[in-house]
Write an enzyme that holds these catalytic residues in place. Structure first.
Site, PDB file in Angstrom:
ATOM      1  CB  SER A  75      31.620  45.928  46.114  1.00 21.89           C
ATOM      2  OG  SER A  75      30.494  45.013  45.712  1.00 21.89           O
ATOM      3  CE  LYS A  76      37.782  45.963  42.505  1.00 22.98           C
ATOM      4  NZ  LYS A  76      39.050  46.595  42.546  1.00 22.98           N
ATOM      5  NE  ARG A  77      32.813  39.734  43.167  1.00 20.80           N
ATOM      6  CZ  ARG A  77      33.106  38.779  43.935  1.00 20.80           C
ATOM      7  NH1 ARG A  77      32.321  37.956  44.961  1.00 20.80           N
ATOM      8  NH2 ARG A  77      34.302  38.545  44.381  1.00 20.80           N
TER       9      ARG A  77
ATOM     10  CG  ASN B 202      26.484  49.821  41.311  1.00 16.21           C
ATOM     11  OD1 ASN B 202      25.993  49.903  40.289  1.00 16.21           O
ATOM     12  ND2 ASN B 202      25.822  50.078  42.317  1.00 16.21           N
TER      13      ASN B 202
END
Ligand code: GLU
Length: 494
Positions: A252-254, A256
């Site tokens: 998830s962008k949180r 990576n």
């Protein structure tokens, strides 16, 4: 039979690493057997789909070196390859399913369905469509249709028993029908849902094998039943493991960055990123870690995919990218990469007007404007909270800013500034005080070129990644994350 695979992204956001990963495995599977690879755009969600996202997805797959035989831009014998251009076909099959008794009309309003779910929850039941549409008589249905009442078409699902299917990668999977809902196939706006459109298209596009992410496993019964209901032979179906963060959570962008553009802007080589994605759950028979797309195609065997969630580890990617730079590029080729990447007239043309008024010697440029070619700048994290605003306010305003920017469709300084202004006002901050930590996050310094201009030039992916790094420097505990999400619900949406 032609082996034909596809990737079917929904154009609702940044081009995701997961899409490239699924595309790569489908691509290698088809190419290894002399087959064809198709890109189909699943844009039936009219609200969330955008042309920009569609273009960005196709650009990034091409940047990676994955080319398609059929697709929205190149056409192909079973086109069009954009679902929004195929709606008549879905409507026809939805009607056919109703006529053959495999699907039914449902005229329930969303209020009625909400009330139904509430009542079920009050009884301690898992909320689920209760089949009320099935109880309508022919006359009632006709009267509703004649009165022009909005409706959806839902598929019939057996009340009991277990659905079994053979997953190409996982063997036999059993899912009890009671866990499967009576899926909406055609929405009130006449657009299909994923299920109907996906089945109709895979059939008409003569897709022989579908390899999709494991998050779709539970929907397999609906998908495969639809093939049966329509009298079609289903393609082979297999579910690839999901990419994971180093802590095993879903990528998830949180944790990576997940946008392919981010990796491009950071200066990863497409062949290295593709190589790394190829190592996600798969390895060369001789165990070598560095391999080209051609090597992967030649040695590909889907049955050797290991199902434990592969970890996407930036350090490992960095190592591999370094190998590609050192071992595969001559100095001339490396120079060409630099020029193509950022050391070119296009970037200079954008940066120099910013820099000109602020330098005395040409050499000053590096110090002043180095952040335009830096990946993530290094700085003393204490600078982020050294300004007027309290740490809590910095944390929240920065997080809101990031969330607002994530939803921004046209990335330009006017829009960015408008968001900055709105977030500052919401937190009762002067714009200057709000921008102070943003300035550090983006430029790595306390004085440099204009920060909003810099964000426009840097682009959405790199700007947001730098802001996210700053937020991580400040730190967000689980509890704080929850309360930020809650607070954000009260933030006035545009
Ligand atoms: N549109 C779906 C997605 O975005 C496609 C899933 C599939 O491959 O069937 O993931």
């Amino acid at each position: 039979m032609t082996i034909r695979t596809r990737v079917a992204p929904s154009p609702t956001g940044d081009p995701h690493l997961g899409t490239a990963y699924i595309a790569l495995f489908n691509y290698c599977f088809a190419k290894q057997q002399g087959g064809e690879f198709v890109v189909r755009i699943e844009d039936t969600d009219q609200v969330r789909s955008t042309k920009e996202s569609e273009q960005a997805i196709m650009d990034s797959l091409r940047w990676l070196g994955l080319d398609w035989d059929h697709g929205p831009d190149v056409g192909g014998e079973f086109g069009p390859y954009r679902q929004s251009e195929r709606t008549a076909l879905y409507q026809k099959y939805a009607q056919q399913l109703v006529e053959t008794g495999k699907a039914f009309y449902c005229f329930a309003t969303s209020e009625e369905l909400d009330a139904m779910r509430e009542a079920q929850m009050a009884e301690g039941l898992t909320p689920k469509y209760d089949g009320r549409g099935l109880l309508l008589s022919e006359d009632e249905i006709k009267a509703n249709l004649d009165a022009g009442k909005p409706y959806v078409i839902r598929m019939k699902i057996p009340a009991e028993g277990t659905f079994k299917f053979n997953d190409y990668l996982r063997g036999e999977i059993e899912i009890p029908w009671e866990n499967v809902d009576m899926q909406v196939l055609l929405k009130a706006d006449g657009f299909p849902t994923y299920f109907l459109a996906n089945v109709v298209d895979d059939h008409h596009m003569q897709i022989s094998h579908i390899f999709r992410g494991e998050e779709w496993i539970n929907s397999a019964p609906k998908l495969l039943k639809l093939y049966e209901d329509l009298g079609w032979t289903a393609p082979e179906l297999g579910h690839l493991p999901l990419l994971r963060n180093p802590d095993k959570s879903k990528l998830s962008k949180r944790k990576n960055p997940t946008s392919i553009n981010y990796y491009k802007e950071m200066g990863y080589l497409p062949e290295a990123l593709l190589n790394y994605l190829g190592r996600m759950g798969w390895s060369m028979p001789d165990g070598r870690e560095k391999f080209s797309l051609q090597d992967m195609i030649e040695n590909f065997d889907m049955k050797r995919v290991s199902l434990g969630g592969p970890i996407f580890d930036i350090d490992k990617l960095n190592w591999l990218n370094g190998l590609w730079i050192r071992e595969n590029l001559s100095n001339e080729e490396l120079m060409a990469r630099f020029i193509n990447w950022k050391f070119n007239a296009e970037l200079f043309n954008r940066v120099l007007p910013e820099a000109k008024t602020r330098i005395n010697t040409l050499a000053d440029l590096v110090d002043l404007a180095g952040h335009f070619v830096a990946g993530i700048p290094q700085y003393d994290a204490a600078l982020l909270t050294a300004g007027k605003a309290d740490e809590d306010v910095v944390r929240q305003s920065l997080q809101f800013f990031i969330w607002e920017l994530e939803a921004l469709r046209t990335w330009n300084k006017t829009e960015i500034f408008a968001i900055a202004k709105a977030v500052a006002t919401f937190h009762e901050l002067k714009i200057k005080d709000f921008l102070e930590p943003i300035f550090v996050a983006i430029t790595g310094k306390t004085s440099s070129t204009s920060v909003v201009d810099a964000m426009e030039i840097l682009g959405s992916d790199l700007s947001r990644a730098r802001l996210r790094v700053a937020l991580n420097h400040i730190g967000v505990s689980k509890k704080q994350a929850k309360s930020l999400e809650k607070a954000y619900r009260d933030y006035p949406k545009a």
